[in-house]
Design an enzyme around this catalytic site. Structure first.
Site, short mmCIF file in Angstrom:
data_model
loop_
_atom_site.label_atom_id
_atom_site.label_comp_id
_atom_site.label_asym_id
_atom_site.label_seq_id
_atom_site.Cartn_x
_atom_site.Cartn_y
_atom_site.Cartn_z
CG ASN A 96 -0.38 -0.01 2.38
OD1 ASN A 96 0.85 -0.46 2.66
ND2 ASN A 96 -0.86 0.39 3.42
CG ASN A 305 -7.21 -0.44 10.45
OD1 ASN A 305 -7.22 -1.64 10.52
ND2 ASN A 305 -7.53 0.30 8.98
CG ASP A 332 0.42 -3.32 11.03
OD1 ASP A 332 0.86 -2.90 9.95
OD2 ASP A 332 -0.68 -3.05 11.38
N GLY A 351 -1.72 3.59 12.89
CA GLY A 351 -0.55 2.90 12.77
C GLY A 351 0.71 3.36 13.57
ZN LIG Z 1 -3.22 -3.88 8.14
#
Ligand SMILES: [Zn+2]
Length: 458
Positions: A96, A305, A332, A351
């Site tokens: 992303n 998230n 993450d 995040g």
């Molecule tokens: Zn994610």
């Protein structure tokens, strides 16, 4: 010939069911032998690993390196430097980015740059859908040929189940796992924190657990229908763990991962440090000692998230990790610039960074808390992610790439975000006392980070 002998450590190699004091001999970038009294070439460099754990290089299969296009937050050099400090020899980067990694050309660009600028191995994932828009499939076969190890729309979630079914069918054809960020948009809408007591008290828009669980259930059904391997990313809700446990019993090709923030913190942390330490954080406060780390309420470093759940969710994730329902640990790692995070809670991006704290927090919550053995913990960072992604990594077998992590499980230290190798400092664990620390990170026989070099540099 380049050779290195790690002596006297406790060698833990779950892939080979090896857990014993031993030496590890590395020659020309490969593991040459593991054992006692190894015959070694003359003049070989020694590394004293007494009192330390020596294990296959750790793999983090969920990292945002922000290239291309978001290099104010992180880049391949800084992201992999943070990985090395955290004990990770391989990271898997998410697609992303800007543009998204949805074509073979972008995959090639990242792989080339990573080889040049990265200090650890970088594996690339490709997007499930073009531009991660959830509307049209990416060229999955082309992505596979370009070298992706999985497909995911992480940060987003494909809402159209038929499209997801087709993605799974293609992924199965090309032998690629599908990794999914589980979020149902119609249930979550514009929620910013877990929907429960604290979201009400704080007046923040809630995000119900069902918003994750519905998609976990969808993925179980699609894995069953198509035979594709689906991996549910960053599980945060008790219900998700229960669904996964039941499906795995039936042999469905489904798996899950958990991140340290979800099994350490709870939604009470969004109400500020006082509320957290007095309730859900009581057990952790004891180890912190007299001076507890402080943060205000609405601190955006606690916005991620999926959001932090309740103490019950946290316990369910720990149980899922303990009984093997959740096989993989990851960070993450999601760096964001200060100016992006220094806004009202509603407007801040989701995040947090995580590469430099995840090993310590996992040791604390799982091994030191007596839920897992060292071997079980290390498997979740090595053999298990390697198996999911078909990586020739995660083992100390003779002939394997000499990716090795050495850590001191008992070293106590304080994490300071300002000392991080990452470009971004958005960690909720700033100022926390942690237990367990990387001593050396070796990639392909080369020491890319060590405590000693750090001391010399300082
Ligand atoms: Zn994610």
């Amino acid at each position: 010939m380049a050779a290195l002998l790690l002596t006297g450590g406790q060698v833990v190699d779950p892939a080979n069911h090896f857990d014993s004091p031993a030496d590890v001999l590395i020659i020309d970038g490969k593991i040459s032998a593991v054992g006692k009294n190894l015959s070694t070439p003359k003049g070989i460099e020694h590394f004293d690993a007494r009192g330390k754990i020596v294990c296959p290089g750790l793999i983090d299969l969920h990292v945002h390196l922000r290239e291309p296009g978001q290099t104010a937050k992180e880049n391949l050099a800084t992201g992999t430097a943070a990985a090395a400090r955290g004990g990770f020899t391989s990271v898997v980067c998410m697609p992303n980015t800007s543009p998204a990694i949805d074509t073979a050309g972008t995959v090639a660009l990242i792989r080339e740059r990573a080889a040049r600028e990265g200090v650890v191995n970088v594996f690339v994932t490709g997007a499930i859908t073009k531009n991660i828009a959830g509307e049209e499939l990416s060229p999955i076969g082309g992505l596979k040929r370009a070298g992706v190890v999985a497909i995911t729309d992480d940060g987003h979630c494909v809402q159209n189940h038929e499209l997801m079914r087709h993605a799974c069918q293609y992924a199965k054809m090309f032998d690629l796992p599908v990794m999914d960020h589980c979020q149902d948009y119609s249930l979550v809408t514009d929620g910013v924190m877990h929907e429960d007591y604290w979201s009400t008290v704080l007046g923040l828009r809630g995000w119900p657990s069902a918003g994750e669980e519905v998609i976990v259930a969808r993925n179980i059904l699609l894995a069953e229908l198509t035979g594709a391997k689906i991996h549910c990313q960053h599980l945060s809700a008790a219900g998700s763990v229960a669904l996964l446990r039941e499906a795995k019993k039936r042999g469905v090709p489904i798996s899950g991962e958990a991140c340290p923030h979800h099994f350490t913190l709870t939604d009470a942390a969004v109400a500020g440090s006082g509320k957290f330490w007095n309730a859900d954080g009581k057990g952790l406060a004891k180890f912190q000692g007299g001076e507890l780390p402080e943060w205000p309420k609405y601190d955006t470093n606690f916005k991620m998230n999926p959001p932090l759940g309740t103490a019950r969710d946290r316990e369910a994730i720990l149980e899922g990790l303990a009984d093997g329902t959740i096989e993989i640990l990851c960070s993450d790692h999601a760096p964001h610039c200060d100016y992006e995070k220094e806004v009202e809670f509603d407007y801040a991006p989701f995040g947090i960074t995580g590469l430099e704290t995840e090993l310590s927090l996992s040791l604390m919550q799982l091994v030191h808390a007596k839920r897992l053995s060292f071997a079980e913990l290390i498997a979740k960072f090595t053999a298990n992610p390697a198996r999911l992604l078909n990586l020739k990594k995660g083992t100390l077998s003779a002939g394997a790439d000499a990716d090795v992590t050495v850590f001191d499980p008992d070293a106590e230290w304080i994490f300071r975000a300002e000392d991080s190798a990452s470009k971004s400092k958005n960690s909720p664990f700033n100022g926390w006392k942690l237990k367990g620390r990387t001593v050396a990170t070796i990639v392909g026989g080369k020491t890319v980070w060590s405590e000693k070099s750090e001391l010399v540099a300082a």
